[in-house]
Motif scaffolding. Structure first.
Motif, mmCIF file in Angstrom:
data_model
loop_
_atom_site.group_PDB
_atom_site.id
_atom_site.type_symbol
_atom_site.label_atom_id
_atom_site.label_comp_id
_atom_site.label_asym_id
_atom_site.label_seq_id
_atom_site.Cartn_x
_atom_site.Cartn_y
_atom_site.Cartn_z
ATOM 1 N N PHE A 200 0.741 -1.178 -0.110
ATOM 2 C CA PHE A 200 0.113 -0.053 -0.027
ATOM 3 C C PHE A 200 0.921 1.330 -0.083
ATOM 4 N N GLY A 201 1.854 1.173 0.756
ATOM 5 C CA GLY A 201 2.777 2.518 0.747
ATOM 6 C C GLY A 201 3.523 2.747 -0.602
ATOM 7 N N SER A 202 4.093 1.681 -1.219
ATOM 8 C CA SER A 202 4.358 1.921 -2.564
ATOM 9 C C SER A 202 3.218 2.042 -3.688
ATOM 10 N N THR A 203 1.982 1.968 -3.285
ATOM 11 C CA THR A 203 0.779 1.994 -4.274
ATOM 12 C C THR A 203 1.058 0.734 -5.336
ATOM 13 N N THR A 204 1.463 -0.245 -5.029
ATOM 14 C CA THR A 204 1.677 -1.455 -5.675
ATOM 15 C C THR A 204 0.530 -2.202 -6.053
ATOM 16 N N GLY A 205 -0.286 -2.822 -4.938
ATOM 17 C CA GLY A 205 -1.376 -3.400 -4.816
ATOM 18 C C GLY A 205 -1.374 -4.741 -4.898
ATOM 19 N N TYR A 206 -0.182 -5.450 -4.627
ATOM 20 C CA TYR A 206 -0.086 -6.777 -4.281
ATOM 21 C C TYR A 206 -0.875 -7.067 -2.943
ATOM 22 N N VAL A 207 -1.480 -8.272 -3.020
ATOM 23 C CA VAL A 207 -1.844 -8.906 -1.591
ATOM 24 C C VAL A 207 -1.260 -10.243 -1.600
ATOM 25 N N SER A 208 -1.199 -10.171 0.020
ATOM 26 C CA SER A 208 -0.453 -11.744 0.411
ATOM 27 C C SER A 208 -1.633 -12.452 1.496
ATOM 28 N N ALA A 209 -2.935 -11.548 1.740
ATOM 29 C CA ALA A 209 -3.680 -11.938 2.597
ATOM 30 C C ALA A 209 -4.957 -11.219 2.450
ATOM 31 N N ASP A 210 -6.143 -12.022 3.005
ATOM 32 C CA ASP A 210 -7.552 -11.189 2.690
ATOM 33 C C ASP A 210 -7.589 -10.114 3.871
ATOM 34 N N TYR A 211 -7.034 -8.961 3.707
ATOM 35 C CA TYR A 211 -7.040 -7.693 4.674
ATOM 36 C C TYR A 211 -8.555 -7.370 4.879
ATOM 37 N N ASP A 212 -9.302 -7.669 4.137
ATOM 38 C CA ASP A 212 -10.634 -7.187 4.124
ATOM 39 C C ASP A 212 -11.371 -7.644 5.599
ATOM 40 N N GLN A 213 -10.584 -9.227 5.959
ATOM 41 C CA GLN A 213 -10.969 -9.626 7.432
ATOM 42 C C GLN A 213 -10.265 -8.941 8.614
ATOM 43 N N TRP A 214 -9.494 -8.168 8.212
ATOM 44 C CA TRP A 214 -8.573 -7.354 9.292
ATOM 45 C C TRP A 214 -9.882 -6.246 10.016
ATOM 46 N N PRO A 215 -9.448 -5.827 11.172
ATOM 47 C CA PRO A 215 -10.141 -4.917 12.045
ATOM 48 C C PRO A 215 -10.350 -3.735 11.306
ATOM 49 N N SER A 216 -11.096 -2.898 11.686
ATOM 50 C CA SER A 216 -11.348 -1.533 10.793
ATOM 51 C C SER A 216 -10.133 -0.797 10.996
ATOM 52 N N PHE A 217 -9.596 -0.633 12.339
ATOM 53 C CA PHE A 217 -8.394 0.257 12.656
ATOM 54 C C PHE A 217 -7.328 -0.149 11.370
ATOM 55 N N SER A 218 -7.015 -1.565 11.243
ATOM 56 C CA SER A 218 -6.070 -1.897 10.266
ATOM 57 C C SER A 218 -6.168 -1.305 9.098
#
Length: 367
Positions: free
Chosen positions: A312-330
């Motif tokens: 996200f910081g490099s705005t690349t957009g790769y994913v290694s996990a389903d971050y949609d399941q992470w808490p709202s804060f994350s």
């Protein structure tokens, strides 16, 4: 404004894109993807014909003395033209309609990473390689490549370079603008080669390593699999890719200074130092959050947080996990991360760290 000069330069861009498509054409022949071979033959032929038309109606005798308007105009029309020519393989292959193909091509060249292809499994390997190459070409900037490879454009090249390079400072790291562009290109190429080799060592096939290295260094995010980097289930691949995504989001002119002065340059650069500190803070915050709320182990929590923050910081957009399941804060921290983006003079998007530094310094001065 001298329109004939712009037309002449657009002809060179067309010829360059025709040459770039030779690599996926060769790959399609090697892998027996003959239907895709015809696709690239048609695309290359169209680009060459267009280059010939531009060359006929253009005039390059004043290319050494471009004005600011001509430089900006060339950059603007180059992106429109490049996206159109880059869309031809998708159209001729029949996998996308013309509007979606133009979207896919522009997304690749601007290293945005959004895609109109619903299922990558049905796309030929050579067409996926072209898709990734649009990232790689767009990452360094078509015009920067153009300046680096065409020495006959001297004085006017500065307008092309300044119109293409992002950030506040247009200062050249070397006396001649073409030498600057060549230096940046070699650093960009070196990063790509090193990452390709490391990914291959960590278990990726050569094909996947090349695709993901080009995409990561361009901070674009196109993958050869629907589930992105998560497909490989490898901590080593995630860590190495994450580190190179962070490097790709740094100022490439700064990396040239590193080769001349040493690593101490990185620590003395306020923007790069601030960028690393921000990513570290975001990684720690997300790690703590997902460990406490989602029950991750410490190792897995830090690993997943680091990769997503780097992506996200490099705005690349790769994913290694389903971050949609992470808490709202994350998820909120990740949103702040990609909004901030990388450093000026990098392939990353976002507002850029340098602008926040200037904003903060301005506020402090006013107070």
């Amino acid at each position: 404004m001298n329109a004939k000069v712009i037309i002449y330069l657009l002809g060179k861009i067309s010829a360059g894109l025709a040459i770039a498509q030779l690599l996926p054409l060769l790959m399609s022949v090697v892998y027996g993807e003959y239907a895709t071979s015809r696709t690239f033959i048609f695309s290359i032929a169209a680009a060459i014909i267009l280059a010939g038309i531009f060359d006929y109606y253009g005039d390059g005798k004043d290319a050494r003395n471009l004005s600011v308007r001509e430089g900006i105009g060339t950059v603007f029309f180059s992106w429109l033209l490049a996206a159109a020519l880059g869309a031809l393989p998708y159209c001729f292959d029949g996998i996308l309609n013309p509007a979606a193909a133009y979207f896919e091509s522009m997304s690749g060249l601007t290293t945005t990473g959004a895609t109109a292809i619903a299922n990558l499994d049905i796309v030929s390997r050579s067409l996926l390689l072209w898709r990734t190459l649009t990232h790689w070409i767009g990452g360094i900037g078509i015009i920067v490549l153009f300046v680096a490879l065409l020495p006959q454009i001297a004085g006017g090249a500065v307008y092309l370079f300044n119109a293409e390079v992002s950030g506040f400072s247009n200062s050249r790291i070397l006396p001649r603008i073409r030498t600057t562009a060549v230096a940046l290109f070699y650093i960009y190429l070196l990063f790509t080669i090193i990452l390709t080799g490391m990914l291959a060592i960590l278990g990726m096939s050569t094909y996947d390593a090349v695709n993901h290295a080009c995409s990561a260094i361009a901070t674009g995010g196109f993958s050869t699999y629907n589930d992105s980097i998560a497909h490989f289930h490898s901590a080593g691949i995630e860590i190495v890719t994450g580190l190179f995504m962070i490097l790709a989001a740094g100022n490439f002119a700064l990396y040239y200074q590193v080769t001349q002065i040493g690593l101490k340059v990185l620590w003395h650069d306020l923007e790069f130092k601030s960028y690393i500190v921000l990513l570290t803070i975001f990684t720690v915050l997300i790690s703590i959050n997902i460990i406490m709320v989602n029950g991750y182990s410490v190792a897995d929590g830090v690993r997943e947080a680091f990769f997503q923050v780097a992506s996200f910081g490099s705005t690349t957009g790769y994913v290694s996990a389903d971050y949609d399941q992470w808490p709202s804060f994350s998820k909120l921290v990740l949103a702040v991360t990609f909004l901030t983006g990388g450093c000026a003079g990098s392939t990353a998007g976002g507002i850029k760290v340098c602008r926040f530094i200037v904003l903060l310094k301005t506020v402090m001065a006013e107070l």
